[in-house]
Structures are given as C-alpha cells and as structure tokens.
Design a protein around this motif. Sequence first.
Motif, PDB file in Angstrom:
ATOM      1  N   GLU A 163     -12.353  33.643 111.357  1.00  0.00           N
ATOM      2  CA  GLU A 163     -12.840  33.880 109.997  1.00  0.00           C
ATOM      3  C   GLU A 163     -14.022  32.965 109.711  1.00  0.00           C
ATOM      4  OE1 GLU A 163      -9.614  33.873 107.196  1.00  0.00           O
ATOM      5  OE2 GLU A 163      -8.360  34.958 108.598  1.00  0.00           O
ATOM      6  N   SER A 164     -13.939  32.078 108.722  1.00  0.00           N
ATOM      7  CA  SER A 164     -15.067  31.203 108.384  1.00  0.00           C
ATOM      8  C   SER A 164     -14.971  29.864 109.098  1.00  0.00           C
ATOM      9  CB  SER A 164     -15.106  30.968 106.876  1.00  0.00           C
ATOM     10  OG  SER A 164     -13.959  30.244 106.481  1.00  0.00           O
ATOM     11  N   LYS A 165     -14.017  29.725 110.005  1.00  0.00           N
ATOM     12  CA  LYS A 165     -13.819  28.442 110.684  1.00  0.00           C
ATOM     13  C   LYS A 165     -14.266  28.528 112.136  1.00  0.00           C
ATOM     14  CE  LYS A 165      -9.754  27.177 108.041  1.00  0.00           C
ATOM     15  NZ  LYS A 165      -9.711  25.830 107.556  1.00  0.00           N
ATOM     16  N   ASP A 206     -22.509  28.991 104.412  1.00  0.00           N
ATOM     17  CA  ASP A 206     -23.976  29.024 104.349  1.00  0.00           C
ATOM     18  C   ASP A 206     -24.619  28.123 105.402  1.00  0.00           C
ATOM     19  OD1 ASP A 206     -23.980  30.826 102.186  1.00  0.00           O
ATOM     20  OD2 ASP A 206     -23.754  29.165 100.761  1.00  0.00           O
ATOM     21  N   GLY A 207     -24.021  28.101 106.601  1.00  0.00           N
ATOM     22  CA  GLY A 207     -24.579  27.317 107.693  1.00  0.00           C
ATOM     23  C   GLY A 207     -24.329  25.823 107.613  1.00  0.00           C
ATOM     24  N   GLN A 208     -23.540  25.383 106.630  1.00  0.00           N
ATOM     25  CA  GLN A 208     -23.251  23.957 106.454  1.00  0.00           C
ATOM     26  C   GLN A 208     -21.760  23.692 106.675  1.00  0.00           C
ATOM     27  OE1 GLN A 208     -25.633  21.544 105.488  1.00  0.00           O
ATOM     28  NE2 GLN A 208     -27.109  23.178 105.807  1.00  0.00           N
ATOM     29  N   ILE A 209     -21.436  22.590 107.323  1.00  0.00           N
ATOM     30  CA  ILE A 209     -20.039  22.184 107.460  1.00  0.00           C
ATOM     31  C   ILE A 209     -19.565  21.696 106.101  1.00  0.00           C
ATOM     32  CG2 ILE A 209     -18.442  20.543 108.521  1.00  0.00           C
ATOM     33  CD1 ILE A 209     -20.350  20.552 110.965  1.00  0.00           C
ATOM     34  N   THR A 210     -18.485  22.305 105.591  1.00  0.00           N
ATOM     35  CA  THR A 210     -17.975  21.916 104.279  1.00  0.00           C
ATOM     36  C   THR A 210     -16.695  21.094 104.380  1.00  0.00           C
ATOM     37  OG1 THR A 210     -16.832  24.038 104.076  1.00  0.00           O
ATOM     38  CG2 THR A 210     -19.033  23.866 103.104  1.00  0.00           C
ATOM     39  N   ASP A 232     -14.796  24.036 108.617  1.00  0.00           N
ATOM     40  CA  ASP A 232     -15.089  25.067 107.637  1.00  0.00           C
ATOM     41  C   ASP A 232     -16.595  25.099 107.471  1.00  0.00           C
ATOM     42  OD1 ASP A 232     -12.583  26.145 106.728  1.00  0.00           O
ATOM     43  OD2 ASP A 232     -12.203  24.201 105.806  1.00  0.00           O
ATOM     44  N   ILE A 233     -17.172  26.302 107.578  1.00  0.00           N
ATOM     45  CA  ILE A 233     -18.620  26.448 107.488  1.00  0.00           C
ATOM     46  C   ILE A 233     -18.955  27.456 106.404  1.00  0.00           C
ATOM     47  CG2 ILE A 233     -20.703  27.128 108.737  1.00  0.00           C
ATOM     48  CD1 ILE A 233     -19.245  26.201 111.295  1.00  0.00           C
TER      49      ILE A 233
END
Length: 60
Positions: free
Chosen positions: A5-7, A28-32, A25-26
């Motif tokens: 998924e988003s990970k 918009d191209g950034q690690i959150t 967790d990513i």
Amino acid sequence: MTRTESKRAMLHELGAVPAGVLALDISDGQITSISSIVNPDKLTHLGPVADFRSLPRSAR
C-alpha cells in the motif's frame, strides 16, 4: 525493500531467519513515519522468527 500500500518495508534477517521489519510511511514522496517491528509475536505471519531477547546484549 518491498512495497505494501503506502508503505515500503525492509526485512531484517539473522542468518536466514526473519528478525524484524523496518516500515516507512511515504506520502507525496516524503517519509512521514518510520516503524521498527521486532516483537516476535507481531511477526508470526513470517513463520519462525529470531528473538532479539535471546541474543547477548553485545550482539544487538
């Protein structure tokens, strides 16, 4: 590294035995966020896993 998924996740192994997972967790191209899972009870879906508690402190 694998994607779910988003990970994105990286499996850590001791020898050929899974020992932990590092998940990113990513958005918009950034690690959150970054999660590290080493609890063997939470990794049972991977089959037999290494247990960090059984390692000598110097090897951690």
